[in-house]
Design a protein around this motif. Structure first.
Motif, PDB file in Angstrom:
ATOM      1  N   ILE A  14      65.937  57.212  69.840  1.00 52.13           N
ATOM      2  CA  ILE A  14      66.454  56.561  68.232  1.00 52.13           C
ATOM      3  C   ILE A  14      67.467  55.642  68.421  1.00 52.13           C
ATOM      4  N   ALA A  15      68.305  55.910  69.442  1.00 51.75           N
ATOM      5  CA  ALA A  15      69.499  54.928  69.564  1.00 51.75           C
ATOM      6  C   ALA A  15      68.949  53.585  69.899  1.00 51.75           C
ATOM      7  N   GLN A  16      67.707  53.272  70.849  1.00 50.13           N
ATOM      8  CA  GLN A  16      67.331  52.020  71.123  1.00 50.13           C
ATOM      9  C   GLN A  16      66.572  51.549  70.155  1.00 50.13           C
ATOM     10  N   ASN A  17      65.985  52.279  69.032  1.00 49.54           N
ATOM     11  CA  ASN A  17      65.172  51.650  68.099  1.00 49.54           C
ATOM     12  C   ASN A  17      65.555  51.748  66.636  1.00 49.54           C
ATOM     13  N   LEU A  18      67.079  52.097  66.530  1.00 45.90           N
ATOM     14  CA  LEU A  18      67.559  52.354  65.104  1.00 45.90           C
ATOM     15  C   LEU A  18      66.706  51.180  63.961  1.00 45.90           C
ATOM     16  N   THR A  19      66.730  50.113  64.512  1.00 43.31           N
ATOM     17  CA  THR A  19      66.165  48.979  63.628  1.00 43.31           C
ATOM     18  C   THR A  19      64.941  49.466  62.897  1.00 43.31           C
ATOM     19  N   SER A  20      64.003  49.624  63.863  1.00 42.89           N
ATOM     20  CA  SER A  20      62.655  50.128  63.415  1.00 42.89           C
ATOM     21  C   SER A  20      62.465  51.400  62.872  1.00 42.89           C
ATOM     22  N   LEU A  21      63.193  52.250  63.161  1.00 46.86           N
ATOM     23  CA  LEU A  21      63.252  53.557  62.565  1.00 46.86           C
ATOM     24  C   LEU A  21      64.075  53.763  61.260  1.00 46.86           C
ATOM     25  N   SER A  22      64.480  52.535  60.652  1.00 47.17           N
ATOM     26  CA  SER A  22      65.641  52.952  59.617  1.00 47.17           C
ATOM     27  C   SER A  22      65.044  53.385  58.454  1.00 47.17           C
ATOM     28  N   ALA A  23      63.636  53.303  58.133  1.00 46.69           N
ATOM     29  CA  ALA A  23      63.060  53.888  56.990  1.00 46.69           C
ATOM     30  C   ALA A  23      62.754  55.410  57.227  1.00 46.69           C
ATOM     31  N   VAL A  24      62.868  55.818  58.486  1.00 46.92           N
ATOM     32  CA  VAL A  24      62.474  57.272  58.644  1.00 46.92           C
ATOM     33  C   VAL A  24      63.360  58.392  58.126  1.00 46.92           C
ATOM     34  N   ALA A  25      63.141  59.220  57.051  1.00 45.26           N
ATOM     35  CA  ALA A  25      64.055  60.203  56.604  1.00 45.26           C
ATOM     36  C   ALA A  25      63.936  61.554  57.356  1.00 45.26           C
ATOM     37  N   SER A  26      62.762  61.841  58.271  1.00 47.00           N
ATOM     38  CA  SER A  26      63.022  63.227  58.761  1.00 47.00           C
ATOM     39  C   SER A  26      62.081  63.165  59.912  1.00 47.00           C
ATOM     40  N   PRO A  32      53.060  54.994  67.973  1.00 45.47           N
ATOM     41  CA  PRO A  32      54.610  55.441  67.289  1.00 45.47           C
ATOM     42  C   PRO A  32      55.559  54.544  67.151  1.00 45.47           C
ATOM     43  N   PRO A  33      56.328  54.870  66.420  1.00 46.08           N
ATOM     44  CA  PRO A  33      57.522  53.975  65.901  1.00 46.08           C
ATOM     45  C   PRO A  33      58.443  53.744  67.126  1.00 46.08           C
ATOM     46  N   ALA A  34      58.396  54.738  68.048  1.00 42.58           N
ATOM     47  CA  ALA A  34      59.693  54.465  69.110  1.00 42.58           C
ATOM     48  C   ALA A  34      58.997  54.923  70.387  1.00 42.58           C
ATOM     49  N   ILE A  35      59.205  54.554  71.800  1.00 44.80           N
ATOM     50  CA  ILE A  35      58.912  55.228  72.813  1.00 44.80           C
ATOM     51  C   ILE A  35      60.168  55.161  73.731  1.00 44.80           C
ATOM     52  N   ALA A  36      60.398  56.090  74.601  1.00 49.27           N
ATOM     53  CA  ALA A  36      61.475  55.752  75.553  1.00 49.27           C
ATOM     54  C   ALA A  36      61.153  56.562  76.870  1.00 49.27           C
ATOM     55  N   VAL A  37      61.297  55.937  78.016  1.00 51.84           N
ATOM     56  CA  VAL A  37      60.624  56.657  79.264  1.00 51.84           C
ATOM     57  C   VAL A  37      61.971  57.001  80.080  1.00 51.84           C
ATOM     58  N   THR A  38      62.079  58.344  80.478  1.00 52.05           N
ATOM     59  CA  THR A  38      63.182  58.756  81.187  1.00 52.05           C
ATOM     60  C   THR A  38      62.609  59.246  82.531  1.00 52.05           C
ATOM     61  N   THR A  39      63.825  59.358  83.065  1.00 51.27           N
ATOM     62  CA  THR A  39      63.281  60.248  84.391  1.00 51.27           C
ATOM     63  C   THR A  39      63.481  61.788  84.348  1.00 51.27           C
ATOM     64  N   ALA A  40      62.879  62.467  85.083  1.00 50.69           N
ATOM     65  CA  ALA A  40      62.678  63.974  84.898  1.00 50.69           C
ATOM     66  C   ALA A  40      63.914  64.979  84.658  1.00 50.69           C
ATOM     67  N   ASN A  41      65.024  64.211  84.971  1.00 48.15           N
ATOM     68  CA  ASN A  41      66.132  65.200  84.816  1.00 48.15           C
ATOM     69  C   ASN A  41      66.670  65.085  83.561  1.00 48.15           C
ATOM     70  N   ILE A  42      66.257  64.031  82.593  1.00 46.23           N
ATOM     71  CA  ILE A  42      66.665  63.991  81.243  1.00 46.23           C
ATOM     72  C   ILE A  42      65.753  64.971  80.336  1.00 46.23           C
TER      73      ILE A  42
END
Length: 76
Positions: free
Chosen positions: A22-34, A2-12
């Motif tokens: 997305i915010a944490q991985n903007l650089t590696s996701l810059s080519a994604v259009a959809s 996967p191009p990005a992974i974020a682990v959050t708590t259950a209340n998110i």
């Protein structure tokens, strides 16, 4: 991989977790259009938040369209 992974708590919520990923991985996701998501990602607020990501759109297939979707490899 996967191009990005974020682990959050259950209340998110899934929406908020996706936006954090997305915010944490903007650089590696810059080519994604959809972004392709399931029915949990419908709604204008989420789509508008993703629009701030240059060129990205949210696609959520309707249940009756699921049989028509396919993954196509694109190498550039």
């Amino acid at each position: 991989m996967p191009p990005a992974i974020a682990v959050t708590t259950a209340n998110i919520s899934d929406h908020r977790g996706a936006l954090e990923a997305i915010a944490q991985n903007l650089t590696s996701l810059s080519a994604v259009a959809s972004l392709l998501g399931d029915g949990g990602y419908t709604g204008q607020p989420f789509a508008e938040a993703v629009q701030h990501w240059p060129g990205a759109a949210v696609q959520v297939p309707k249940r009756h369209e699921l049989h028509t979707l396919g993954v196509l490899a694109q190498w550039g």
